[in-house]
Design a protein around this motif. Structure first.
Motif, PDB file in Angstrom:
ATOM      1  N   LYS A   1       5.285  -5.285  -4.571  1.00 15.66           N
ATOM      2  CA  LYS A   1       6.467  -4.556  -5.044  1.00 15.66           C
ATOM      3  C   LYS A   1       7.718  -5.380  -4.767  1.00 15.66           C
ATOM      4  O   LYS A   1       8.520  -5.075  -3.874  1.00 15.66           O
TER       5      LYS A   1
ATOM      6  N   ARG B   1       3.434   1.769 -14.105  1.00 15.19           N
ATOM      7  CA  ARG B   1       2.893   2.577 -13.002  1.00 15.19           C
ATOM      8  C   ARG B   1       1.388   2.751 -13.145  1.00 15.19           C
ATOM      9  O   ARG B   1       0.644   2.656 -12.166  1.00 15.19           O
ATOM     10  N   GLU B   2       0.933   2.979 -14.350  1.00 16.74           N
ATOM     11  CA  GLU B   2      -0.501   3.132 -14.593  1.00 16.74           C
ATOM     12  C   GLU B   2      -1.247   1.843 -14.240  1.00 16.74           C
ATOM     13  O   GLU B   2      -2.340   1.879 -13.647  1.00 16.74           O
TER      14      GLU B   2
ATOM     15  N   PRO C   1      -7.545   1.211 -10.395  1.00 12.28           N
ATOM     16  CA  PRO C   1      -8.403   0.833  -9.267  1.00 12.28           C
ATOM     17  C   PRO C   1      -9.001  -0.569  -9.380  1.00 12.28           C
ATOM     18  O   PRO C   1      -9.464  -1.129  -8.399  1.00 12.28           O
TER      19      PRO C   1
ATOM     20  N   PRO D   1       2.933   3.975  -1.899  1.00 14.63           N
ATOM     21  CA  PRO D   1       2.971   4.431  -3.300  1.00 14.63           C
ATOM     22  C   PRO D   1       4.313   4.207  -3.984  1.00 14.63           C
ATOM     23  O   PRO D   1       4.357   3.775  -5.132  1.00 14.63           O
TER      24      PRO D   1
ATOM     25  N   ARG E   1      -0.176  -6.985  -7.074  1.00 17.64           N
ATOM     26  CA  ARG E   1       0.555  -5.710  -7.148  1.00 17.64           C
ATOM     27  C   ARG E   1       1.653  -5.612  -6.081  1.00 17.64           C
ATOM     28  O   ARG E   1       1.939  -4.537  -5.552  1.00 17.64           O
TER      29      ARG E   1
ATOM     30  N   LYS F   1       0.821  -1.215   0.000  1.00 18.65           N
ATOM     31  CA  LYS F   1       0.000   0.000   0.000  1.00 18.65           C
ATOM     32  C   LYS F   1       0.857   1.269   0.000  1.00 18.65           C
ATOM     33  O   LYS F   1       0.327   2.372   0.102  1.00 18.65           O
TER      34      LYS F   1
ATOM     35  N   LEU G   1       9.665   0.256 -11.779  1.00 16.26           N
ATOM     36  CA  LEU G   1       8.879   1.455 -11.499  1.00 16.26           C
ATOM     37  C   LEU G   1       9.746   2.688 -11.329  1.00 16.26           C
ATOM     38  O   LEU G   1       9.277   3.819 -11.508  1.00 16.26           O
TER      39      LEU G   1
ATOM     40  N   TYR H   1      -0.284  -0.532 -12.137  1.00 16.57           N
ATOM     41  CA  TYR H   1      -0.242  -0.766 -10.696  1.00 16.57           C
ATOM     42  C   TYR H   1      -1.169   0.182  -9.932  1.00 16.57           C
ATOM     43  O   TYR H   1      -1.616  -0.143  -8.831  1.00 16.57           O
ATOM     44  N   GLU H   2      -1.440   1.356 -10.505  1.00 15.42           N
ATOM     45  CA  GLU H   2      -2.292   2.338  -9.838  1.00 15.42           C
ATOM     46  C   GLU H   2      -3.755   2.217 -10.247  1.00 15.42           C
ATOM     47  O   GLU H   2      -4.618   2.904  -9.689  1.00 15.42           O
TER      48      GLU H   2
END
Length: 347
Positions: free
Chosen positions: A258, A277-278, A283, A178, A256, A176, A266, A280-281
């Motif tokens: 890391k 990045r898109e 929703p 970023p 997701r 969680k 990333l 992984y981000e």
């Protein structure tokens, strides 16, 4: 010896039947002392029994017993015998199984050692409680270690356990967070994986009566090797094969997580890194095609090679530390073979 690169061949794992011959009777005795339910779950987890408690006739997938092997060889490296460190070998294997049982629950992984994970068979409470029971048993075994170094061995294990829990906690928190740097990741890996491997080596030296300097060299060897192993394991988690690893491949990407290849990718500035990045981000949950895409993007952004480069660097540091322990020639050769096989596995 092959370097750890994207194109290097796998290295055959050394035959460690002698480790199993020493370890398994003592390990079985420790597990047999558990309460009925936990004994059955632990036996299933290790592949000794079926879910109903029926003994497995042929154990086709045996544990490589890496940590116990390192404990026994560390004792031999400082002039002791493998028997000197048998209790240490049992301890680290019990703790390792405790972490695997909890890991599978935390990650939701449904496979372990080529069969359904214990939590998916017996339920989450039974798997967690069995892990707890194994950790308590490990503490009992180390307190009963023969010789004058039992107290030092207990301190070694307690320190490693605290570092292990901290590393596991960071690993969960990273999901969680970023942005995670490579330095943050490596600090987590040193706790999550390096602490127990370092403990295994240190216990071997301690129980064989080695001085502080040699024990420190063995501990650092194990810690650095653990980080290298974690980096290589992260690569296998994305590009390996379930039929070889016995664990779900691609699950880390789907969740997701890391892992180091992802962290390195990333951090890039190329189009592949931006697209990753898109993804992984986003929703929404990642489906199978998303996982395939993410795997391709991590590689294009240089994540795979970056992780392998770090594994090689940590491996070199591990071998330098091992030399500082002034090991016997035969033990050094065997420990080096195990170390290379751990990070040059079939990808």
């Amino acid at each position: 010896m092959s370097q750890v690169t994207g194109s290097s061949p796998s290295v055959a794992f050394p035959r460690l039947g002698w480790v199993e011959d020493l370890l398994v009777p003592a390990l079985r005795a420790a597990v047999e002392a558990l309460p009925d339910v936990e004994r059955r779950v632990a036996g299933y987890h290790r592949g000794w029994v079926e879910a109903d408690g029926t003994p497995v006739q042929v154990v086709s997938q045996r544990s490589k017993a890496i940590r116990p092997a390192l404990a026994l060889l560390s004792a031999m490296a400082v002039g002791g015998s493998a028997g000197d460190a048998l209790s240490g070998a049992v301890v680290v294997e019990l703790v390792h199984d405790f972490t695997l049982l909890h890991d599978d629950v935390i990650d939701g992984d449904a496979l372990r050692r080529h069969r359904p994970a214990a939590w998916s068979v017996f339920g989450t409470p039974a798997a967690v409680l069995t892990g707890d029971a194994l950790m308590v048993t490990a503490m009992r075994v180390v307190t009963e270690a023969p010789g004058p170094r039992a107290a030092a061995a207990v301190r070694e294990l307690v320190t490693a356990l605290l570092e292990l829990v901290e590393g596991q906690s960071l690993d969960v928190a990273f999901e969680k967070t970023p942005a995670v740097s490579a330095a943050q990741y490596l600090a987590m890996a040193e706790g999550k994986t390096g602490s127990l491997m370092g403990c295994a080596c240190a216990l071997g030296g301690l129980l064989a009566g080695a001085d502080d300097e040699r024990v420190a060299g063995l501990r650092e060897f194990g810690r650095r090797l653990g980080v290298a192993f974690q980096c290589a394991d992260d690569v296998l988690g994305i590009w390996g094969r379930t039929t070889r690893s016995g664990k779900p491949v691609g699950a880390d990407l789907a969740a997701r997580k890391k892992s180091l290849p992802v962290v390195a990718a990333l951090a890039g500035a190329c189009p592949a890194a931006e697209r990753l990045r898109e993804l992984y981000e986003a929703p929404r949950p990642l489906d199978e095609q998303d996982v395939v895409t993410a795997r391709e993007l991590v590689e294009k952004a240089g994540g795979r090679q970056a992780a392998l480069d770090v594994a090689h660097r940590e491996m070199s540091a591990a071998l330098r530390a091992l030399s500082c322990a002034r090991p016997t020639a035969d033990a050094y050769r065997q420990m080096q073979e195990i170390a290379w096989a751990m990070i040059c596995r079939d990808r």
